[in-house]
Scaffold this motif. Structure first.
Motif, PDB file in Angstrom:
ATOM      1  N   VAL A  68       0.854  -1.186   0.000  1.00 31.15           N
ATOM      2  CA  VAL A  68       0.000   0.000   0.000  1.00 31.15           C
ATOM      3  C   VAL A  68       0.892   1.238   0.000  1.00 31.15           C
ATOM      4  N   PHE A  69       0.547   2.198  -0.857  1.00 28.16           N
ATOM      5  CA  PHE A  69       1.277   3.461  -0.965  1.00 28.16           C
ATOM      6  C   PHE A  69       0.314   4.618  -0.724  1.00 28.16           C
ATOM      7  N   ALA A  70       0.875   5.725  -0.227  1.00 26.02           N
ATOM      8  CA  ALA A  70       0.162   7.001  -0.157  1.00 26.02           C
ATOM      9  C   ALA A  70       0.932   8.010  -1.001  1.00 26.02           C
ATOM     10  N   PRO A  71       0.301   9.081  -1.410  1.00 25.01           N
ATOM     11  CA  PRO A  71       1.061  10.128  -2.109  1.00 25.01           C
ATOM     12  C   PRO A  71       2.156  10.687  -1.203  1.00 25.01           C
ATOM     13  N   ALA A  72       3.326  10.958  -1.755  1.00 28.79           N
ATOM     14  CA  ALA A  72       4.402  11.570  -0.976  1.00 28.79           C
ATOM     15  C   ALA A  72       3.911  12.899  -0.411  1.00 28.79           C
ATOM     16  N   GLY A  73       4.295  13.170   0.828  1.00 29.84           N
ATOM     17  CA  GLY A  73       3.851  14.391   1.476  1.00 29.84           C
ATOM     18  C   GLY A  73       2.640  14.198   2.365  1.00 29.84           C
ATOM     19  N   THR A  74       2.070  13.001   2.383  1.00 29.63           N
ATOM     20  CA  THR A  74       0.974  12.704   3.313  1.00 29.63           C
ATOM     21  C   THR A  74       1.515  12.833   4.742  1.00 29.63           C
ATOM     22  N   PRO A  75       0.817  13.525   5.629  1.00 26.51           N
ATOM     23  CA  PRO A  75       1.335  13.722   6.993  1.00 26.51           C
ATOM     24  C   PRO A  75       1.712  12.404   7.670  1.00 26.51           C
ATOM     25  N   ALA A  76       2.816  12.424   8.388  1.00 23.39           N
ATOM     26  CA  ALA A  76       3.317  11.212   9.033  1.00 23.39           C
ATOM     27  C   ALA A  76       2.297  10.553   9.960  1.00 23.39           C
ATOM     28  N   PRO A  77       1.544  11.304  10.787  1.00 28.86           N
ATOM     29  CA  PRO A  77       0.546  10.641  11.639  1.00 28.86           C
ATOM     30  C   PRO A  77      -0.520   9.895  10.832  1.00 28.86           C
ATOM     31  N   VAL A  78      -0.879  10.435   9.683  1.00 28.26           N
ATOM     32  CA  VAL A  78      -1.859   9.763   8.820  1.00 28.26           C
ATOM     33  C   VAL A  78      -1.260   8.487   8.237  1.00 28.26           C
ATOM     34  N   VAL A  79      -0.003   8.565   7.785  1.00 29.15           N
ATOM     35  CA  VAL A  79       0.680   7.378   7.255  1.00 29.15           C
ATOM     36  C   VAL A  79       0.741   6.287   8.319  1.00 29.15           C
ATOM     37  N   GLN A  80       1.053   6.674   9.545  1.00 30.69           N
ATOM     38  CA  GLN A  80       1.127   5.685  10.624  1.00 30.69           C
ATOM     39  C   GLN A  80      -0.241   5.074  10.910  1.00 30.69           C
ATOM     40  N   ALA A  81      -1.294   5.874  10.834  1.00 36.31           N
ATOM     41  CA  ALA A  81      -2.645   5.362  11.074  1.00 36.31           C
ATOM     42  C   ALA A  81      -3.056   4.382   9.984  1.00 36.31           C
ATOM     43  N   ILE A  82      -2.720   4.693   8.740  1.00 34.31           N
ATOM     44  CA  ILE A  82      -3.023   3.777   7.632  1.00 34.31           C
ATOM     45  C   ILE A  82      -2.252   2.484   7.806  1.00 34.31           C
ATOM     46  N   ASN A  83      -0.982   2.606   8.153  1.00 34.29           N
ATOM     47  CA  ASN A  83      -0.143   1.425   8.372  1.00 34.29           C
ATOM     48  C   ASN A  83      -0.740   0.523   9.449  1.00 34.29           C
ATOM     49  N   ALA A  84      -1.156   1.129  10.561  1.00 38.10           N
ATOM     50  CA  ALA A  84      -1.715   0.348  11.664  1.00 38.10           C
ATOM     51  C   ALA A  84      -2.985  -0.379  11.238  1.00 38.10           C
ATOM     52  N   ALA A  85      -3.821   0.293  10.447  1.00 41.61           N
ATOM     53  CA  ALA A  85      -5.075  -0.320  10.020  1.00 41.61           C
ATOM     54  C   ALA A  85      -4.839  -1.520   9.113  1.00 41.61           C
TER      55      ALA A  85
END
Length: 322
Positions: A252-269
Motif C-alpha cells: 500500500v502506498f500514499a502520495p508523498a507528502g501525506t502527513p506522518a501521523p496519517v501514514v502511521q494510522a493507515i499502516n496500523a489499520a
C-alpha cells in the motif's frame, strides 16, 4: 505578566494546531488498484478493503483504474490530495516502472510514500513432462549443453514471471533460453503442457494446480523457504541456484507528502487487517505469506531493494516494453 502570556500561548498553540489538522479519515478512502477487477491483485485488495473498513468510521472503496500497464492508476494516486484518502494498492509492477517506462508522468519513488508491505507470493518453476530434466541441476545442465534451443513462456513482457525467469537464468550462469510472451499465464500454459515450451514459471497457487494434477513437473520454488502447501518442492537455492529469490508482492502506498501521523494510522489499520485470522486463512489459499509488522520504513527499504534488483535484470536482459 509577560511570562504568563508566553505560557498561555504555549498551551494554546498545540491545541490550535490539533484543531487545524482534520481527523483521518473524514471521508471514504479510495484504494486505487491499477489492475483489472477479479484478478489476482484485485482479490486481496478487496479483502483488505473490507477488513480495514470494519476498523474505521469511513469505508475503503476499491477503484480499478487500468491502462498503460499500471501507469494510469498509479498516476491517479500521485496527483491525488496528500491527505490519506486516496491510496495505491500495487505490486512488483511498481518497482519496474522507471526502467520500463522512461517517460512517466510521475516519479515512482519521489511521488509515493510506501505505507505497508502486506504480503509476498513466490513462483513455481514448471517444466513439461517430456523434458529430460527432473531436478534444477539437470535442467541447468540441459540448457547449458544446448544454448538457445529451448523456449520458456511468461505472462507478458516485463511482468513478474518474465523478470523472475530472467533472474533465475542469470544466476544459473547466464543461460540462453528463448522468451515467448503471452497475454497472461492461462494463455501460455497449454503450450507448456503440449511440449511446445520447455518451462513456464507461475505464481505458486497456479503452479501447484498444474503440478498436483500431474500436467507438468514442478522443479523448484522462488522463495527462501519451502512452501508449507508444497513441502516436497525444493527452493531454487536448494537446487543449486543461489540468489534467485523472487516474489510478486503487495504493498500500500500514499502520495508523498501525506502527513506522518496519517501514514502511521493507515499502516496500523492494514497491519491489523493482515493479522486477522480470516484474512490470513483466505490469502494463504492464494499462497500469500502475510506480514502484519511492516512499517513505512521497512516497506521503503523493500521497495528500494526491489528497484535495484529488477533495474539491473532489465538492463542486463535488454527488456523493453513496446
Amino acid at each position: 505578566m509577560h511570562r504568563r502570556s508566553l505560557l498561555a500561548a504555549a498551551t494554546i498553540l498545540p491545541a490550535a494546531a490539533a484543531r487545524a489538522q482534520p481527523a483521518w479519515p473524514n471521508q471514504p478512502i479510495r484504494l486505487i488498484v491499477p489492475f483489472a477487477a477479479g484478478g489476482p491483485t484485485d482479490i486481496p485488495a478487496r479483502l483488505f478493503a473490507e477488513e480495514v473498513s470494519k476498523q474505521l468510521p469511513q469505508r475503503v472503496v476499491v477503484e480499478n483504474r487500468t491502462g498503460a500497464g499500471v501507469v494510469v492508476g498509479t498516476e491517479a494516486v500521485a496527483s491525488a490530495p496528500k491527505d490519506g484518502h486516496t491510496l495505491l494498492y500495487s505490486t512488483i509492477a511498481h518497482s519496474v516502472l522507471r526502467p520500463l517506462f522512461p517517460r512517466l508522468p510521475f516519479d515512482p519513488v519521489a511521488d509515493f510514500q510506501p505505507v505497508a508491505l502486506l504480503g509476498v507470493i513466490p513462483m513455481i518453476l514448471l517444466v513439461n513432462n517430456a523434458l529430460p530434466a527432473k531436478t534444477m541441476q539437470e535442467l541447468v545442465a540441459l540448457f547449458r549443453a544446448k544454448p538457445g534451443e529451448y523456449d520458456y513462456g511468461s505472462s507478458g513482457i516485463g511482468g513478474a514471471v518474465h523478470l523472475a525467469t530472467e533472474l533465475l537464468l542469470k544466476r544459473a550462469g547466464n543461460l540462453r533460453v528463448n522468451h515467448i510472451p503471452y497475454r497472461g499465464s492461462a494463455a501460455g500454459m497449454p503450450d507448456l503442457l503440449s511440449g511446445r515450451l520447455a518451462m513456464f514459471m507461475d505464481v505458486a497457487a497456479g503452479g501447484l494446480t498444474y503440478a498436483s494434477r500431474g500436467d507438468a513437473r514442478a522443479i523448484g520454488i522462488s522463495s527462501a523457504q519451502r512452501l508449507p502447501q508444497a513441502p516436497d518442492i525444493p527452493t531454487f537455492a536448494e537446487g543449486g541456484v543461489a540468489n534467485a529469490e523472487s516474489y510478486t508482492w503487495h504493498m500500500v502506498f500514499a502520495p508523498a507528502g501525506t502527513p506522518a501521523p496519517v501514514v502511521q494510522a493507515i499502516n496500523a489499520a492494514f497491519n491489523k487487517a493482515a493479522a486477522e485470522e480470516s484474512v490470513q486463512r483466505r490469502l494463504t489459499d492464494l499462497t500469500m505469506t502475510l506480514r502484519s509488522d511492516s512499517t513505512p520504513e521497512t516497506a521503503t527499504r523493500w521497495l528500494a531493494e526491489e528497484i535495484a534488483k529488477w533495474e539491473a535484470i532489465i538492463k542486463d536482459a535488454g527488456i523493453k516494453v513496446d
